[in-house]
Design a protein around this motif. Structure first.
Motif, PDB file in Angstrom:
ATOM      1  N   THR A 207      22.370  55.255  58.471  1.00  0.00           N
ATOM      2  CA  THR A 207      23.740  55.731  58.752  1.00  0.00           C
ATOM      3  C   THR A 207      24.470  54.796  59.711  1.00  0.00           C
ATOM      4  N   TRP A 208      23.788  54.372  60.810  1.00  0.00           N
ATOM      5  CA  TRP A 208      24.556  53.529  61.744  1.00  0.00           C
ATOM      6  C   TRP A 208      24.831  52.147  61.155  1.00  0.00           C
ATOM      7  N   LYS A 209      23.910  51.679  60.303  1.00  0.00           N
ATOM      8  CA  LYS A 209      24.152  50.380  59.674  1.00  0.00           C
ATOM      9  C   LYS A 209      25.266  50.497  58.619  1.00  0.00           C
ATOM     10  N   THR A 210      25.342  51.667  57.984  1.00  0.00           N
ATOM     11  CA  THR A 210      26.424  51.913  57.012  1.00  0.00           C
ATOM     12  C   THR A 210      27.773  51.907  57.732  1.00  0.00           C
ATOM     13  N   VAL A 211      27.838  52.630  58.863  1.00  0.00           N
ATOM     14  CA  VAL A 211      29.092  52.667  59.640  1.00  0.00           C
ATOM     15  C   VAL A 211      29.492  51.249  60.044  1.00  0.00           C
ATOM     16  N   MET A 212      28.517  50.463  60.464  1.00  0.00           N
ATOM     17  CA  MET A 212      28.815  49.092  60.901  1.00  0.00           C
ATOM     18  C   MET A 212      29.375  48.266  59.737  1.00  0.00           C
ATOM     19  N   SER A 221      39.715  44.549  62.857  1.00  0.00           N
ATOM     20  CA  SER A 221      40.188  44.008  64.143  1.00  0.00           C
ATOM     21  C   SER A 221      39.472  44.690  65.310  1.00  0.00           C
ATOM     22  N   ALA A 222      39.135  45.984  65.158  1.00  0.00           N
ATOM     23  CA  ALA A 222      38.404  46.688  66.225  1.00  0.00           C
ATOM     24  C   ALA A 222      37.002  46.094  66.381  1.00  0.00           C
ATOM     25  N   VAL A 223      36.333  45.812  65.247  1.00  0.00           N
ATOM     26  CA  VAL A 223      34.977  45.247  65.293  1.00  0.00           C
ATOM     27  C   VAL A 223      35.007  43.847  65.902  1.00  0.00           C
ATOM     28  N   CYS A 230      31.217  41.669  73.694  1.00  0.00           N
ATOM     29  CA  CYS A 230      29.766  41.866  73.813  1.00  0.00           C
ATOM     30  C   CYS A 230      29.049  40.717  74.523  1.00  0.00           C
ATOM     31  N   ASN A 231      29.811  39.770  75.072  1.00  0.00           N
ATOM     32  CA  ASN A 231      29.210  38.647  75.799  1.00  0.00           C
ATOM     33  C   ASN A 231      28.134  37.926  74.977  1.00  0.00           C
ATOM     34  N   GLY A 232      28.418  37.685  73.705  1.00  0.00           N
ATOM     35  CA  GLY A 232      27.461  36.928  72.891  1.00  0.00           C
ATOM     36  C   GLY A 232      26.334  37.767  72.314  1.00  0.00           C
ATOM     37  N   GLN A 233      26.189  39.018  72.768  1.00  0.00           N
ATOM     38  CA  GLN A 233      25.143  39.877  72.189  1.00  0.00           C
ATOM     39  C   GLN A 233      25.633  40.412  70.854  1.00  0.00           C
ATOM     40  N   LYS A 234      24.695  40.896  70.057  1.00  0.00           N
ATOM     41  CA  LYS A 234      25.097  41.504  68.786  1.00  0.00           C
ATOM     42  C   LYS A 234      25.640  42.909  69.061  1.00  0.00           C
ATOM     43  N   SER A 360      10.998  36.374  69.943  1.00  0.00           N
ATOM     44  CA  SER A 360      11.036  36.894  71.309  1.00  0.00           C
ATOM     45  C   SER A 360      12.380  37.538  71.570  1.00  0.00           C
ATOM     46  N   ARG A 361      12.427  38.340  72.629  1.00  0.00           N
ATOM     47  CA  ARG A 361      13.682  39.010  72.957  1.00  0.00           C
ATOM     48  C   ARG A 361      14.761  38.000  73.301  1.00  0.00           C
ATOM     49  N   SER A 362      14.347  36.869  73.887  1.00  0.00           N
ATOM     50  CA  SER A 362      15.355  35.915  74.333  1.00  0.00           C
ATOM     51  C   SER A 362      16.223  35.432  73.171  1.00  0.00           C
ATOM     52  N   SER A 363      15.687  35.473  71.936  1.00  0.00           N
ATOM     53  CA  SER A 363      16.488  34.971  70.822  1.00  0.00           C
ATOM     54  C   SER A 363      17.390  36.029  70.209  1.00  0.00           C
ATOM     55  N   ASP A 364      17.041  37.284  70.280  1.00  0.00           N
ATOM     56  CA  ASP A 364      18.013  38.237  69.720  1.00  0.00           C
ATOM     57  C   ASP A 364      18.104  39.558  70.474  1.00  0.00           C
TER      58      ASP A 364
END
Length: 559
Positions: A207-212, A221-223, A230-234, A360-364
């Motif tokens: 569901t959340w991936k569908t909304v996205m 434009s909102a996305v 998001c400062n470069g984060q996803k 690793s977390r550092s990459s995503d």
């Protein structure tokens, strides 16, 4: 009686005190319920009656009924919902009609009595403790909601993860009896062709991936704006909370109007409303006279949308008009995106075996899908949202490993001896406590619990062990991390600032100095929490003393 004037749209409150009690069930506290109507003062709204809607439903005129539900702004305290909502839910019922008294027979089977118990009811594991939203239910109303959800869990063993189920039960209970509420919920979880309530972790993620996906096309434009914030984060972590913008963020009068449509049309109403929230948020925060500060949004991006929803600057009617006037957003298109996302996730969960490369977390900045699957299948307390929060707090090197559930009171019993047998050789470990009051908190423990047996140079057992990587956290009701005070360079407290972990055959302690942050007894049943000097934390639950509903301990494979 609170009367809200929202934005520039004048909304008058309905002020007949007597009315408000006719609409709500006796287990509702009406003190803080705002009543909004979009009718100018002095004008009587021309609203359809329950009979009008019922007649459309009986004639099979679903489309006409849909338009009536979307366009009729019944006030929050309108008595119509006590008949309207049960009738809307009953349309979706699958199988035989439930006989009168069926629910109370079930209650007797599950609890052995129809009296409401004094003690808190143990909720089924599919419930997400951080979202047991009571809205305006009294204490008795909450106990009733607990009972309805428990019986539903007993009757529907296929439900494995359903965080929206509890809040929707709570909302229904504002306008009807316990038995009617159960019948409504049973009707909403049954249909296969129309989704109302997701019942597995996979579908919740779908569901959340569908909304996205839909938002990238229909609220572009909102996305894009959120992505720049998001400062470069996803922006994934923002969308994970999408249903809580509605169920946890919107004011009650707005939520009730959304539910009028939801009980007829299903989850696609939530999709549309979430897009409307995105569109209105973007329009509002980028307006020239906006009181929103871009830096404040950036610094607290996860809370920007919930905060916006709480003080949404449009009326319930304007919110629904925005939601239902998004062009070219058909149900067919939504279903197509939903099915495609579901197929993709299912194939990923089949393919992602142990050979999958783990980034690793550092990459995503996110746990790998395998880590998510591991935790989803194991945990009785951790939701995906909480997993992501916790992951961001772990030392980076640890995020490269897969979490594994070493010990849980749900399966391994409540004994410190068993705890040590299963846990003591692992380093690090993550302890997660869920109390009988649904608080969730715990600690990341940097050293092996076996170190309780080690002796110093003089042959004395060391009372405390561990390192400054140890930290405390709280996930519900507060979400916070409490690192070692020495991380800030504040070691002026001497020995008191380094009391990380202690344990013997009678108890476990984490954090010391003028109090213990977490203390648990040998039966892993009772505990207490205080401020302590090692972490300078507040007590992790309000009362200080707690009863443990579930303790889970995780290790990390290969760490």
């Amino acid at each position: 009686m609170p009367v809200n004037a929202i934005g520039n749209e004048q909304l008058s409150g309905i002020e007949e005190e007597s009315d408000i009690y006719e609409a709500f069930a006796p287990h509702v506290d009406t003190t803080n319920i705002s009543v909004l109507t979009d009718t100018p003062p002095g004008k009587k709204p021309n609203l359809k009656s329950f009979q009008d809607v019922q007649s459309l439903i009986q004639q099979g005129k679903k489309r006409e009924a849909k338009i009536v539900l979307r366009e009729n702004s019944w006030p929050t305290n309108s008595p119509i919902r006590s008949q309207l909502w049960p009738a809307l839910c009953a349309q979706h019922h699958v199988g035989k009609t439930m006989l009168d008294g069926f629910y109370w027979d079930m209650v007797n089977q599950v609890f052995g009595t129809t009296e409401l118990p004094e003690k808190p009811i143990m909720l089924p594991p599919f419930v997400d403790s951080t979202h047991c939203l009571p809205y305006h239910l009294t204490r008795k109303g909450r106990a009733v909601a607990d009972r309805v959800v428990s019986v539903l869990g007993y009757a529907c063993p296929d439900i494995t993860y359903s965080p929206t189920l509890y809040p929707i039960t709570s909302i229904l209970l504002h306008f009807m009896s316990e038995e009617e509420c159960y019948h409504c919920m049973a009707s909403l979880v049954a249909p296969k062709e129309k989704v109302f309530i997701t019942q597995t972790k996979l579908l919740y993620e779908v569901t959340w991936k569908t909304v996205m996906q839909i938002a990238k096309k229909h609220a572009k434009s909102a996305v894009n704006y959120l992505a720049t914030m998001c400062n470069g984060q996803k922006p994934e972590s923002i969308f994970m909370d999408w249903c809580w913008w509605i169920l946890g963020g919107l004011p009650f009068p707005h939520l009730v109007r959304v539910m009028d449509c939801f009980f007829h049309e299903g989850i696609k109403v939530f999709y549309r409303v979430s897009l409307a929230i995105l569109i209105l948020f973007h329009k509002h925060v980028t307006a020239s006279n906006s009181d929103w500060d871009a830096d404040a949004i950036k610094n607290d991006i996860d809370n920007a949308l919930p905060k916006f929803c709480k003080n949404i600057p449009v009326s319930p009617a304007k919110l629904l008009r925005t939601a239902f006037s998004i062009r070219a957003l058909s149900s067919t298109y939504i279903s197509r995106v939903f099915l495609k996302t579901e197929m993709l996730l299912k194939s990923k969960s089949v393919l992602s075996g142990p050979k999958q490369m783990v980034r690793s977390r550092s990459s995503d900045n996110l746990p790998t899908s395998q880590s998510q699957i591991n935790v989803q299948m194991m945990s009785h307390t951790l939701t995906i949202r909480e997993l992501f929060t916790l992951w961001s707090w772990l030392p980076v090197r640890i995020t490269m490993y897969q979490p594994v559930l070493l010990y849980t009171t749900e399966e391994h019993g409540c004994s410190l001896t068993t705890f040590y047998v299963r846990v003591e050789q692992h380093e690090p470990t993550l302890l997660m406590i869920k109390t009988c009051n649904n608080e969730v908190f715990g600690a990341y423990c940097s050293s092996r619990w076996f170190e309780r047996n080690l002796k110093d140079d003089r042959g004395q057992r060391q009372a405390y062990f561990g390192t400054g990587e140890t930290f405390l956290f709280s996930l519900y009701p507060e979400r916070a991390k409490y690192p070692w005070v020495g991380m800030e360079g504040d070691t002026g407290l001497g020995h008191a600032s380094e009391l990380f972990m202690a344990a013997d055959s009678k108890m476990i302690t984490i954090g010391g100095g003028e109090g213990q942050a977490i203390w648990m007894d040998e039966n892993i049943r009772f505990g207490k929490t205080d401020r302590c000097q090692t972490f300078n934390n507040p007590p992790l639950c309000a009362s200080g003393d707690f009863e443990i509903r579930v303790l889970e301990v995780y290790g990390f494979v290969g760490a």
